[in-house]
Design an enzyme around this catalytic site. Sequence first.
Site, short mmCIF file in Angstrom:
data_model
loop_
_atom_site.label_atom_id
_atom_site.label_comp_id
_atom_site.label_asym_id
_atom_site.label_seq_id
_atom_site.Cartn_x
_atom_site.Cartn_y
_atom_site.Cartn_z
N HIS A 161 0.82 -1.23 0.00
CA HIS A 161 0.00 0.00 0.00
C HIS A 161 0.85 1.27 0.00
CE1 HIS A 161 -3.75 -2.14 0.42
NE2 HIS A 161 -3.38 -2.71 1.56
N ASP A 196 -2.75 -10.27 -2.70
CA ASP A 196 -3.36 -9.86 -1.43
C ASP A 196 -4.84 -9.54 -1.66
OD1 ASP A 196 -2.34 -8.65 1.46
OD2 ASP A 196 -4.04 -7.52 0.66
ZN ZN Z 1 -4.41 -7.07 2.56
#
Ligand code: ZN
Length: 344
Positions: A161, A196
């Site tokens: 992220h 993910d």
């Molecule tokens: Zn995640």
Amino acid sequence: MKIFYTTAHHHHDPLFEFEGGRFIPAHERASRGEIIKAALTSRKLGNLALPRHFGNEPILRIHSPEYVDFMASAFTRWQERHGKDAPPAFPSVWPGRSLRPRVHTDGEAVLGHYTFDMGTPILAGTFNAARAAIDVALSAAHDVLSGARVSFALTRPPGHHAAGDLYGGYCFFNNAALAAQMLTDARRRVAVLDVDMHHGNGTQTIFYERADVLTVSLHGDPAHVYPYFLGNADETGSGAGEGFNLNLPLAPKTDWSDYGAALDQAIARIRNFGADTLVLPLGVDTVTGDPTGAFRLEGDDFLRLGEKIGALGLPVVITMEGGYRLDVLGQNVADVVDGIRQKL
Ligand SMILES: [Zn+2]
């Protein structure tokens, strides 16, 4: 297989994160790293190896110098404002729409300048842990450049992220992007396959205008799932990078039948790109019942996921991302690795 690991990840072990209007027990804890380590070693999938130290040069290929300086001093500066016994650092203000997003280097505004959420506390040891995770990822990339077919970077905190100058989603430095850049600098043709549960917004942003690294992500549809503000199918890259980002957002409750089909699509694109090396940001928060997730993978699905990836026949650098159901975390990670190694 080498499993790059360092105890330095314990320096970042938050107790709380902010969600739903209150502080809740943090999902991304140091115990996760130990669970994964125990599962991989007890199933004899590899041998632990200490990372070597890489200097700042590879970091600055991905992250801005201002951002690295900010991360290195963020908690000390927080303490200067809130006292020596200050709690973990959380932002309280952001440059939202209609405000002027000018650069703040200090004060309360600096955290809001560099992050996009309140789920990612900075502690006294966060920089040390995140910096060590970079060396873990780069060591695995170096291992593959030295001839390993698969190398495991037990990166904690995770990274996908984080963008060039942005943290969030438990991530501070983009371990997978740093590995991909090191491989690219060594003239490898790299595809990043992010499995993910959550869209790898940082990785997408970093490579969005580039054609030399293909980024592919399977994740929960951002209409319903974190990080909400990136990860749609129409984000395909821009400029020279047009066509080199593939997002495969999937509906909540997706199980293996749809997931496996999307994975086939991802793999076809990677083949078509002509990748010779794969970076796999591995999250197993796709499992049924993950407290941050919405998918319904379970049991042998993770083995099958690994087998499909292994069947690509490419050398793989695995970086560890999410996975917060602690009762199955180790088994699911080990199953993916097992599947890859069986087919590779
Ligand atoms: Zn995640």
